[in-house]
Write a protein that holds these residues in place. Sequence first.
Motif, PDB file in Angstrom:
ATOM      1  N   ILE A   1     235.721  50.022  76.642  1.00 21.75           N
ATOM      2  CA  ILE A   1     234.525  49.310  76.209  1.00 21.75           C
ATOM      3  C   ILE A   1     234.075  49.815  74.840  1.00 21.75           C
ATOM      4  CG2 ILE A   1     232.082  48.925  76.695  1.00 21.75           C
ATOM      5  CD1 ILE A   1     232.789  48.881  79.666  1.00 21.75           C
ATOM      6  N   VAL A   2     234.124  51.140  74.644  1.00 23.25           N
ATOM      7  CA  VAL A   2     233.787  51.700  73.325  1.00 23.25           C
ATOM      8  C   VAL A   2     234.725  51.147  72.263  1.00 23.25           C
ATOM      9  CG1 VAL A   2     233.685  53.805  71.955  1.00 23.25           C
ATOM     10  CG2 VAL A   2     232.777  53.789  74.268  1.00 23.25           C
ATOM     11  N   LEU A   3     235.998  51.124  72.563  1.00 20.51           N
ATOM     12  CA  LEU A   3     236.979  50.615  71.592  1.00 20.51           C
ATOM     13  C   LEU A   3     236.747  49.130  71.296  1.00 20.51           C
ATOM     14  CD1 LEU A   3     240.251  52.364  72.859  1.00 20.51           C
ATOM     15  CD2 LEU A   3     238.839  52.970  70.884  1.00 20.51           C
ATOM     16  N   ALA A   4     236.356  48.351  72.320  1.00 20.47           N
ATOM     17  CA  ALA A   4     236.084  46.930  72.101  1.00 20.47           C
ATOM     18  C   ALA A   4     234.901  46.740  71.152  1.00 20.47           C
ATOM     19  CB  ALA A   4     235.812  46.226  73.429  1.00 20.47           C
ATOM     20  N   GLY A   5     233.839  47.562  71.340  1.00 18.48           N
ATOM     21  CA  GLY A   5     232.700  47.468  70.436  1.00 18.48           C
ATOM     22  C   GLY A   5     233.072  47.843  69.012  1.00 18.48           C
ATOM     23  N   LEU A   6     233.878  48.897  68.867  1.00 17.77           N
ATOM     24  CA  LEU A   6     234.326  49.291  67.530  1.00 17.77           C
ATOM     25  C   LEU A   6     235.219  48.219  66.910  1.00 17.77           C
ATOM     26  CD1 LEU A   6     235.082  53.087  68.171  1.00 17.77           C
ATOM     27  CD2 LEU A   6     233.083  52.078  67.056  1.00 17.77           C
ATOM     28  N   ALA A   7     236.049  47.592  67.734  1.00 18.11           N
ATOM     29  CA  ALA A   7     236.891  46.511  67.224  1.00 18.11           C
ATOM     30  C   ALA A   7     236.038  45.344  66.732  1.00 18.11           C
ATOM     31  CB  ALA A   7     237.866  46.040  68.311  1.00 18.11           C
ATOM     32  N   HIS A   8     234.915  45.106  67.411  1.00 21.12           N
ATOM     33  CA  HIS A   8     233.997  44.047  66.962  1.00 21.12           C
ATOM     34  C   HIS A   8     233.470  44.348  65.557  1.00 21.12           C
ATOM     35  CE1 HIS A   8     229.803  42.786  66.289  1.00 21.12           C
ATOM     36  NE2 HIS A   8     230.233  41.627  66.737  1.00 21.12           N
ATOM     37  N   TYR A   9     233.036  45.607  65.375  1.00 21.81           N
ATOM     38  CA  TYR A   9     232.518  45.965  64.050  1.00 21.81           C
ATOM     39  C   TYR A   9     233.595  45.830  62.974  1.00 21.81           C
ATOM     40  CZ  TYR A   9     228.075  47.671  65.814  1.00 21.81           C
ATOM     41  OH  TYR A   9     226.824  47.749  66.376  1.00 21.81           O
TER      42      TYR A   9
ATOM     43  N   GLY B   1     227.894  60.970  78.599  1.00 25.69           N
ATOM     44  CA  GLY B   1     227.741  60.658  77.170  1.00 25.69           C
ATOM     45  C   GLY B   1     228.606  59.490  76.737  1.00 25.69           C
ATOM     46  N   LEU B   2     229.805  59.423  77.340  1.00 16.80           N
ATOM     47  CA  LEU B   2     230.696  58.312  77.008  1.00 16.80           C
ATOM     48  C   LEU B   2     230.117  56.983  77.489  1.00 16.80           C
ATOM     49  CD1 LEU B   2     233.449  57.717  75.720  1.00 16.80           C
ATOM     50  CD2 LEU B   2     234.474  57.941  77.990  1.00 16.80           C
ATOM     51  N   CYS B   3     229.519  56.985  78.676  1.00 13.44           N
ATOM     52  CA  CYS B   3     228.879  55.761  79.186  1.00 13.44           C
ATOM     53  C   CYS B   3     227.734  55.332  78.284  1.00 13.44           C
ATOM     54  CB  CYS B   3     228.372  55.989  80.611  1.00 13.44           C
ATOM     55  SG  CYS B   3     229.662  56.088  81.866  1.00 13.44           S
ATOM     56  N   ALA B   4     226.909  56.313  77.907  1.00  8.66           N
ATOM     57  CA  ALA B   4     225.775  55.983  77.033  1.00  8.66           C
ATOM     58  C   ALA B   4     226.266  55.463  75.686  1.00  8.66           C
ATOM     59  CB  ALA B   4     224.887  57.216  76.858  1.00  8.66           C
ATOM     60  N   THR B   5     227.285  56.109  75.154  1.00 10.11           N
ATOM     61  CA  THR B   5     227.831  55.664  73.862  1.00 10.11           C
ATOM     62  C   THR B   5     228.408  54.261  73.978  1.00 10.11           C
ATOM     63  OG1 THR B   5     228.367  57.931  73.257  1.00 10.11           O
ATOM     64  CG2 THR B   5     229.516  56.190  72.062  1.00 10.11           C
ATOM     65  N   SER B   6     229.138  54.012  75.079  1.00  5.60           N
ATOM     66  CA  SER B   6     229.726  52.690  75.284  1.00  5.60           C
ATOM     67  C   SER B   6     228.648  51.612  75.343  1.00  5.60           C
ATOM     68  CB  SER B   6     230.547  52.698  76.578  1.00  5.60           C
ATOM     69  OG  SER B   6     231.006  51.401  76.875  1.00  5.60           O
ATOM     70  N   SER B   7     227.552  51.897  76.059  1.00  3.96           N
ATOM     71  CA  SER B   7     226.456  50.923  76.152  1.00  3.96           C
ATOM     72  C   SER B   7     225.824  50.680  74.800  1.00  3.96           C
ATOM     73  CB  SER B   7     225.396  51.425  77.147  1.00  3.96           C
ATOM     74  OG  SER B   7     225.949  51.604  78.423  1.00  3.96           O
ATOM     75  N   ALA B   8     225.593  51.754  74.055  1.00  4.22           N
ATOM     76  CA  ALA B   8     224.945  51.622  72.751  1.00  4.22           C
ATOM     77  C   ALA B   8     225.825  50.848  71.765  1.00  4.22           C
ATOM     78  CB  ALA B   8     224.617  53.008  72.190  1.00  4.22           C
ATOM     79  N   VAL B   9     227.115  51.159  71.765  1.00  7.06           N
ATOM     80  CA  VAL B   9     228.022  50.478  70.827  1.00  7.06           C
ATOM     81  C   VAL B   9     228.107  48.987  71.157  1.00  7.06           C
ATOM     82  CG1 VAL B   9     230.422  50.277  70.078  1.00  7.06           C
ATOM     83  CG2 VAL B   9     229.358  52.521  70.254  1.00  7.06           C
ATOM     84  N   ALA B  10     228.292  48.657  72.429  1.00  7.92           N
ATOM     85  CA  ALA B  10     228.417  47.251  72.822  1.00  7.92           C
ATOM     86  C   ALA B  10     227.114  46.489  72.570  1.00  7.92           C
ATOM     87  CB  ALA B  10     228.821  47.147  74.289  1.00  7.92           C
ATOM     88  N   LEU B  11     225.973  47.124  72.889  1.00  6.77           N
ATOM     89  CA  LEU B  11     224.693  46.450  72.661  1.00  6.77           C
ATOM     90  C   LEU B  11     224.426  46.254  71.175  1.00  6.77           C
ATOM     91  CD1 LEU B  11     222.371  45.290  74.278  1.00  6.77           C
ATOM     92  CD2 LEU B  11     221.186  47.486  74.085  1.00  6.77           C
TER      93      LEU B  11
END
Length: 528
Positions: A212-220, A9-19
């Motif tokens: 990777i999840v944190l990087a996507g959240l930091a982008h937002y 689930g973490l991998c899927a979430t990371s992919s979705a957030v970054a994409l």
Amino acid sequence: MEPSHAYLGLCATSSAVALSAAIDAVRYRRTARAAVPLAVAMVGLAWWSMLLLVEAGLGDGPVRQTVALLTLSALPVVAAAFYYESRVLADADWRPDRRTIMLLALPSAATLVAILTNPLHHLLATFRSAGTSAWLPWLPGTLFWPYLGVCYLLLARCFAHLARGLRSASTALQRRQLRSVLITAALPTAGSLATFIRPGSAVTPEVIVTFIVLAGLAHYFAVFRRGLLRLLPVARGLVLEHVGDAIFVMDLNGRVVDLNPAARLLALRLYPDLPDDLLGLPARQLLPYREHRRSLTDGVCQVERHDGTLDLDLRITELADRHGYPLGRVIVARDVTELNEQRRRLEEQLTVIKALRNELQEIAVRDDLTGLHNRRYLLGRLELDLDRARSAACPLSVILLDIDHFKSVNDRFGHAVGDALLVATARALRGCVRAGDTVARYGGEEFVILLPGASMDEALHMAEVLRTRCATVRVDGRSGPVSTTVSAGVATFPDCGWSGAELLQNADEALYSAKGGGRDQVVCAPTM
């Protein structure tokens, strides 16, 4: 150990957030140069997470090894993208040349080639059996360390540019944006360090996915809270390149250390014999110094040239560091020759307009036939002279004068002769009065003379002078010269009236008495 549902689930979430972050960045591609490289970095992180997810679902074998190696392809893409973005944000003037783009793309291409050919040479990595583990153990090969060094060299340069941009940032907004990008780039860097430095260690794959999840959240957070991609600073150097004013930057020795294109053009207009390279030249060779003062001063100065005079508006600003120590000066020069010429022409036009307006005002208070002031002007002037007489406690006399038998002149000789007689009488009246007296045509053949400061006796004397002078007036008629006499009534403030209406009425009654008494005489109005 099989991969847990939490890890998947973490991998899927990371992919979705970054994409999602990549798609969000692409929306700003037409308005922000940093949007595309940021989107590429987010796509690289999404690719990384998806490969980890696929790897966790595969059994041990060559396919899983290839997928595990493909995760290495994400880092050079992310590093190159963040490097490009850091250069754009830290220096809005920066434009990559073809060589730079090729150098940024080379690590990704070389990594992909090494990954695809690794089963032949095993120079990138060697794998061990993982069984059912979610993380495939591997040992770095000879090519892994150059790969890792290039990626982290790019990331290090990225952080260096962001740090330099933070030091030189001129606005709080720009500093917030740079800090946000610094955090966004630091998160996957930290995660990759934890996994790549000791690839066979006990570090779990959840580490990189979490970062990777944190990087996507930091982008937002950077986009929606810090204004990244929506409010990017405009390059100051680009502004100076296109500003129309000539800008010269001088050091403490008076030498030019920088100038914009407008300044270069101005200097060559002033002094065509200057060399092509103007940097380092003394400013007095480029600008019109006032030799007797040996310095430039604020204000407009004129420069004599072979094709005429050039007007320059100079503004000088002293430069100092934050401690107050002088660094040099900035001189802003603007060619105001055309502006001054337009202002001169405008002033000339305003002068003409003012003269025309005064002429129109004068025409409005003048009698068309005689050129004397008309009744409107007379009444206003009478009130003004009365106010002054009241304030100064001095007299003011009014003479109301009428041409005798004027109607018979018109009947016998025609209106043209009557008009000529009016003009000649007006000329005679104007030639006898004092400076400051007012002569006006009151209506028909009647004239009024205002005598400020004149007593009754002085007014009677003036009236007699006018009567005698008008008796000598001659105009040409059909059968010879035409002449006539005048009668006059005199009234004086304050003895004969307090207001203008009273003075005119009493003078008119005195004139009526002069007419009834045989004409060609002066009668004084009775005192009140």
